[in-house]
Design an enzyme around this catalytic site. Structure first.
Site, PDB file in Angstrom:
ATOM      1  N   THR A 122     -10.647   2.924  25.470  1.00  0.00           N
ATOM      2  CA  THR A 122      -9.409   2.937  24.699  1.00  0.00           C
ATOM      3  C   THR A 122      -9.502   3.847  23.477  1.00  0.00           C
ATOM      4  OG1 THR A 122      -8.041   1.526  23.293  1.00  0.00           O
ATOM      5  CG2 THR A 122     -10.294   0.832  23.564  1.00  0.00           C
ATOM      6  N   ASP A 123      -8.340   4.306  23.007  1.00  0.00           N
ATOM      7  CA  ASP A 123      -8.312   5.096  21.765  1.00  0.00           C
ATOM      8  C   ASP A 123      -8.590   4.223  20.537  1.00  0.00           C
ATOM      9  OD1 ASP A 123      -5.896   3.677  21.687  1.00  0.00           O
ATOM     10  OD2 ASP A 123      -4.624   5.465  21.546  1.00  0.00           O
ATOM     11  N   GLU A 124      -8.529   2.879  20.719  1.00  0.00           N
ATOM     12  CA  GLU A 124      -8.730   1.999  19.556  1.00  0.00           C
ATOM     13  C   GLU A 124     -10.146   2.090  18.996  1.00  0.00           C
ATOM     14  OE1 GLU A 124      -7.099  -1.883  19.578  1.00  0.00           O
ATOM     15  OE2 GLU A 124      -5.366  -1.307  20.761  1.00  0.00           O
ATOM     16  N   TYR A 148     -11.629  -6.726  19.440  1.00  0.00           N
ATOM     17  CA  TYR A 148     -11.427  -6.053  20.736  1.00  0.00           C
ATOM     18  C   TYR A 148     -11.992  -4.633  20.700  1.00  0.00           C
ATOM     19  CZ  TYR A 148      -9.047  -3.113  24.152  1.00  0.00           C
ATOM     20  OH  TYR A 148      -8.779  -2.168  25.131  1.00  0.00           O
ATOM     21  N   LYS A 152     -15.114  -2.878  22.792  1.00  0.00           N
ATOM     22  CA  LYS A 152     -14.965  -1.694  23.656  1.00  0.00           C
ATOM     23  C   LYS A 152     -15.870  -0.558  23.159  1.00  0.00           C
ATOM     24  CE  LYS A 152     -12.529  -1.174  26.750  1.00  0.00           C
ATOM     25  NZ  LYS A 152     -12.645  -1.467  28.201  1.00  0.00           N
ATOM     26  N   ARG A 212       2.363   4.078  18.067  1.00  0.00           N
ATOM     27  CA  ARG A 212       1.521   4.112  19.261  1.00  0.00           C
ATOM     28  C   ARG A 212       1.944   5.318  20.103  1.00  0.00           C
ATOM     29  NH1 ARG A 212      -0.758   1.222  16.330  1.00  0.00           N
ATOM     30  NH2 ARG A 212      -1.664  -0.836  16.696  1.00  0.00           N
TER      31      ARG A 212
HETATM   32  P1  NAD Z   1      -5.596  -6.654  31.794  1.00  0.00           P
HETATM   33  O1  NAD Z   1      -5.901  -7.650  30.741  1.00  0.00           O
HETATM   34  O2  NAD Z   1      -4.207  -6.553  32.329  1.00  0.00           O
HETATM   35  O3  NAD Z   1      -6.526  -6.910  33.073  1.00  0.00           O
HETATM   36  C1  NAD Z   1      -7.894  -7.195  32.955  1.00  0.00           C
HETATM   37  C2  NAD Z   1      -8.390  -7.648  34.315  1.00  0.00           C
HETATM   38  O4  NAD Z   1      -9.803  -7.900  34.213  1.00  0.00           O
HETATM   39  C3  NAD Z   1      -7.735  -8.945  34.805  1.00  0.00           C
HETATM   40  O5  NAD Z   1      -7.375  -8.840  36.179  1.00  0.00           O
HETATM   41  C4  NAD Z   1      -8.828  -9.990  34.607  1.00  0.00           C
HETATM   42  O6  NAD Z   1      -8.755 -11.061  35.545  1.00  0.00           O
HETATM   43  C5  NAD Z   1     -10.081  -9.156  34.813  1.00  0.00           C
HETATM   44  N1  NAD Z   1     -11.253  -9.724  34.136  1.00  0.00           N
HETATM   45  C6  NAD Z   1     -11.328 -10.167  32.860  1.00  0.00           C
HETATM   46  N2  NAD Z   1     -12.568 -10.645  32.607  1.00  0.00           N
HETATM   47  C7  NAD Z   1     -13.290 -10.467  33.745  1.00  0.00           C
HETATM   48  C8  NAD Z   1     -14.628 -10.742  34.107  1.00  0.00           C
HETATM   49  N3  NAD Z   1     -15.478 -11.308  33.250  1.00  0.00           N
HETATM   50  N4  NAD Z   1     -15.041 -10.428  35.357  1.00  0.00           N
HETATM   51  C9  NAD Z   1     -14.164  -9.871  36.249  1.00  0.00           C
HETATM   52  N5  NAD Z   1     -12.887  -9.600  35.959  1.00  0.00           N
HETATM   53  C10 NAD Z   1     -12.447  -9.893  34.722  1.00  0.00           C
HETATM   54  O7  NAD Z   1      -6.122  -5.274  31.229  1.00  0.00           O
HETATM   55  P2  NAD Z   1      -5.480  -3.809  31.328  1.00  0.00           P
HETATM   56  O8  NAD Z   1      -4.426  -3.695  30.302  1.00  0.00           O
HETATM   57  O9  NAD Z   1      -5.196  -3.523  32.747  1.00  0.00           O
HETATM   58  O10 NAD Z   1      -6.727  -2.935  30.847  1.00  0.00           O
HETATM   59  C11 NAD Z   1      -7.699  -2.492  31.782  1.00  0.00           C
HETATM   60  C12 NAD Z   1      -8.751  -1.690  31.046  1.00  0.00           C
HETATM   61  O11 NAD Z   1      -8.144  -0.586  30.384  1.00  0.00           O
HETATM   62  C13 NAD Z   1      -9.474  -2.490  29.962  1.00  0.00           C
HETATM   63  O12 NAD Z   1     -10.837  -2.116  29.986  1.00  0.00           O
HETATM   64  C14 NAD Z   1      -8.816  -2.035  28.665  1.00  0.00           C
HETATM   65  O13 NAD Z   1      -9.725  -2.124  27.594  1.00  0.00           O
HETATM   66  C15 NAD Z   1      -8.475  -0.605  28.995  1.00  0.00           C
HETATM   67  N6  NAD Z   1      -7.315  -0.052  28.281  1.00  0.00           N
HETATM   68  C16 NAD Z   1      -6.095  -0.681  28.355  1.00  0.00           C
HETATM   69  C17 NAD Z   1      -4.999  -0.093  27.729  1.00  0.00           C
HETATM   70  C18 NAD Z   1      -3.630  -0.728  27.769  1.00  0.00           C
HETATM   71  O14 NAD Z   1      -2.708  -0.185  27.133  1.00  0.00           O
HETATM   72  N7  NAD Z   1      -3.415  -1.820  28.497  1.00  0.00           N
HETATM   73  C19 NAD Z   1      -5.143   1.115  27.028  1.00  0.00           C
HETATM   74  C20 NAD Z   1      -6.420   1.691  26.948  1.00  0.00           C
HETATM   75  C21 NAD Z   1      -7.487   1.112  27.602  1.00  0.00           C
HETATM   76  O1  DAU Z   2      -4.258   1.842  22.336  1.00  0.00           O
HETATM   77  C1  DAU Z   2      -4.743   1.286  23.517  1.00  0.00           C
HETATM   78  C2  DAU Z   2      -4.682  -0.230  23.445  1.00  0.00           C
HETATM   79  O2  DAU Z   2      -3.298  -0.573  23.571  1.00  0.00           O
HETATM   80  C3  DAU Z   2      -5.492  -0.924  24.525  1.00  0.00           C
HETATM   81  O3  DAU Z   2      -6.859  -0.627  24.343  1.00  0.00           O
HETATM   82  C4  DAU Z   2      -5.276  -2.439  24.509  1.00  0.00           C
HETATM   83  O4  DAU Z   2      -5.935  -3.021  25.630  1.00  0.00           O
HETATM   84  C5  DAU Z   2      -3.777  -2.713  24.628  1.00  0.00           C
HETATM   85  O5  DAU Z   2      -3.539  -4.108  24.514  1.00  0.00           O
HETATM   86  C6  DAU Z   2      -3.010  -1.955  23.543  1.00  0.00           C
HETATM   87  O6  DAU Z   2      -3.310  -2.487  22.222  1.00  0.00           O
HETATM   88  P1  DAU Z   2      -2.179  -2.602  21.091  1.00  0.00           P
HETATM   89  O7  DAU Z   2      -2.595  -3.628  20.126  1.00  0.00           O
HETATM   90  O8  DAU Z   2      -1.793  -1.263  20.582  1.00  0.00           O
HETATM   91  O9  DAU Z   2      -0.970  -3.108  22.027  1.00  0.00           O
HETATM   92  P2  DAU Z   2       0.093  -4.311  21.889  1.00  0.00           P
HETATM   93  O10 DAU Z   2       0.977  -4.204  23.084  1.00  0.00           O
HETATM   94  O11 DAU Z   2      -0.558  -5.612  21.624  1.00  0.00           O
HETATM   95  O12 DAU Z   2       0.895  -3.892  20.591  1.00  0.00           O
HETATM   96  C7  DAU Z   2       1.536  -2.623  20.467  1.00  0.00           C
HETATM   97  C8  DAU Z   2       2.078  -2.522  19.060  1.00  0.00           C
HETATM   98  O13 DAU Z   2       3.135  -3.472  18.906  1.00  0.00           O
HETATM   99  C9  DAU Z   2       1.068  -2.853  17.989  1.00  0.00           C
HETATM  100  O14 DAU Z   2       1.307  -2.025  16.851  1.00  0.00           O
HETATM  101  C10 DAU Z   2       1.369  -4.309  17.635  1.00  0.00           C
HETATM  102  C11 DAU Z   2       2.864  -4.407  17.845  1.00  0.00           C
HETATM  103  N1  DAU Z   2       3.356  -5.723  18.289  1.00  0.00           N
HETATM  104  C12 DAU Z   2       2.766  -6.315  19.368  1.00  0.00           C
HETATM  105  C13 DAU Z   2       3.173  -7.546  19.808  1.00  0.00           C
HETATM  106  C14 DAU Z   2       2.510  -8.198  21.003  1.00  0.00           C
HETATM  107  C15 DAU Z   2       4.401  -6.347  17.614  1.00  0.00           C
HETATM  108  O15 DAU Z   2       4.965  -5.786  16.633  1.00  0.00           O
HETATM  109  N2  DAU Z   2       4.821  -7.555  18.060  1.00  0.00           N
HETATM  110  C16 DAU Z   2       4.246  -8.213  19.109  1.00  0.00           C
HETATM  111  O16 DAU Z   2       4.663  -9.332  19.439  1.00  0.00           O
END
Ligand code: NAD
Ligand code: DAU
Length: 334
Positions: A122-124, A148, A152, A212
């Site tokens: 992630t970019d975080e 988190y 990562k 974002r």
């Molecule tokens: P998600 O939370 O939707 O899915 C995570 C999956 O991993 C689920 O199916 C869960 O059951 C499985 N899981 C969790 N713990 C586990 C374990 N111990 N063993 C096996 N499986 C397990 O996540 P996502 O949003 O699809 O993110 C996927 C990946 O991408 C993550 O590594 C996250 O850090 C990264 N990422 C997500 C975003 C985003 O915007 N969602 C952005 C950047 C990076």
């Molecule tokens: O940048 C990549 C990341 O993006 C991933 O690594 C994470 O897995 C993914 O969850 C996401 O993290 P964020 O914290 O940026 O995403 P989230 O959807 O939780 O929130 C997006 C923005 O919206 C953030 O600035 C927080 C804000 N927010 C979020 C929620 C859930 C609100 O204002 N209200 C809310 O209820």
């Protein structure tokens, strides 16, 4: 190629499995997923009887499950993680267990069997940008600020260490915020869409001016596909959506798309340590692999809204059970 996908029942992992099985008829996929609250096998029901797809329920931190699966795969694409920042603030322990120790267990098996390993990050990990800062790129120093992102960052460092120390053939990608089908409605965009449909308030943290860089999930999956086939071993690639927007802009756009006024917006207590801005310079992957995002934010939001409107049973199911306890704890109401 036989690919072991970890976390394939989650948001991005299930989109990636669809992408591979639809686009590469010669490939096979093993999906290893623990089915936590975020995993849902319905996402992949169309593949359940396909001989190219197999699901294994298990924890990535369990070496006895991981080892034989990695032995039979050609490559590992590692998505499995605890992924939600707000949950990491409530309860960091499981983030260390899955994101750090789970990644370590996978790396040990990949090392033993000499397998190609792609780590999805992630970019975080780069921290927060100020308004005039240049976007993150592959040379940006790590500066994680939430449990988190710290977990990562730790896993990224471990993956790189296994390359430098043991010569493991790895790549890492760091991408911005994904949106699209199958995202758990704890994430901002699906939370807004589903709350609007349920006529609930839309919680906006702080002043709503955090930024974002939104990336449509299919564009992300295509980038990972290119990296595992053509990426340079040992390299990191940053993936972004060219779509920086404030959170309040996103809320207003979704209200407009759904034909609602702004009365449901509720400014609530800010997230602790809330990162102000993320943005990605994807010049390296564009230059080396010819990737760039193709879905505009406007088009992606329309597709996403349509998908959630057409899949109400799916998101109502995701919002039932343990989700309700989480929601009440996070937002102080059901
Ligand atoms: P998600 O939370 O939707 O899915 C995570 C999956 O991993 C689920 O199916 C869960 O059951 C499985 N899981 C969790 N713990 C586990 C374990 N111990 N063993 C096996 N499986 C397990 O996540 P996502 O949003 O699809 O993110 C996927 C990946 O991408 C993550 O590594 C996250 O850090 C990264 N990422 C997500 C975003 C985003 O915007 N969602 C952005 C950047 C990076
Ligand atoms: O940048 C990549 C990341 O993006 C991933 O690594 C994470 O897995 C993914 O969850 C996401 O993290 P964020 O914290 O940026 O995403 P989230 O959807 O939780 O929130 C997006 C923005 O919206 C953030 O600035 C927080 C804000 N927010 C979020 C929620 C859930 C609100 O204002 N209200 C809310 O209820």
């Amino acid at each position: 190629m036989k690919i072991l996908v970890t976390g394939g029942a989650g948001f991005i992992g299930s989109n990636f499995i669809h992408h591979i099985l639809e686009g590469h008829p010669e490939d096979e996929v093993i999906n290893l997923d623990a089915l936590t609250y975020a995993g849902n096998l319905e996402n992949l029901s169309i593949w359940k009887d396909d001989p190219r797809y197999r699901f294994v329920k298990g924890d990535i931190a369990d070496a006895s499950i991981v080892d034989p699966l990695i032995a039979e795969a050609d490559a590992v694409v590692h998505f499995a993680a605890e992924s939600h920042v707000d949950r990491s603030i409530m309860d960091p322990g499981i983030f260390l267990e899955t994101n750090v120790r789970g990644t370590y267990v996978l790396l040990e098996a990949a090392r033993k069997h000499g397998k190609r390993f792609h780590h999805v990050s992630t970019d975080e990990v780069f921290g927060a940008l100020k308004p005039d800062d240049a976007p993150f790129d592959e040379k940006t120093p790590y500066d994680p600020r939430s449990p988190y992102s710290a977990s990562k960052a730790s896993s990224d460092h471990l993956v790189r260490a296994y390359h430098e120390t043991y010569g493991l053939p790895i790549t890492i990608s760091n991408c911005s915020n994904n949106y699209g089908p199958y995202a758990c409605p704890e994430k901002f965009i699906p939370l807004i869409i589903t709350n609007i449909s349920e006529k609930k308030r839309i919680p906006v943290y702080g002043d709503g001016k955090q930024v974002r860089d939104w990336l449509y999930v299919e564009d992300h999956c295509r980038a990972i596909d290119m990296i595992i086939r053509k990426g340079r071993i040992g390299e990191t690639y940053c993936i972004g959506g060219d779509s920086e927007r404030t959170n309040i802009w996103i809320v207003k756009k979704l209200l407009e798309l759904l034909g609602r006024d702004e009365s449901a917006i509720e400014y609530v207590k800010d997230r602790a340590g809330h990162d102000r801005r993320y943005a990605i310079n994807y010049g390296k992957i564009e230059h080396e692999l010819g990737w760039r995002p193709t879905v505009s934010l406007e088009e992606g939001l329309r597709k996403t809204v349509s998908w959630y409107q057409a899949n109400e049973d799916w998101w109502k199911n995701m919002k039932s059970g343990a989700y309700q306890e989480y929601y009440a704890k996070q937002y102080g109401k059901k």
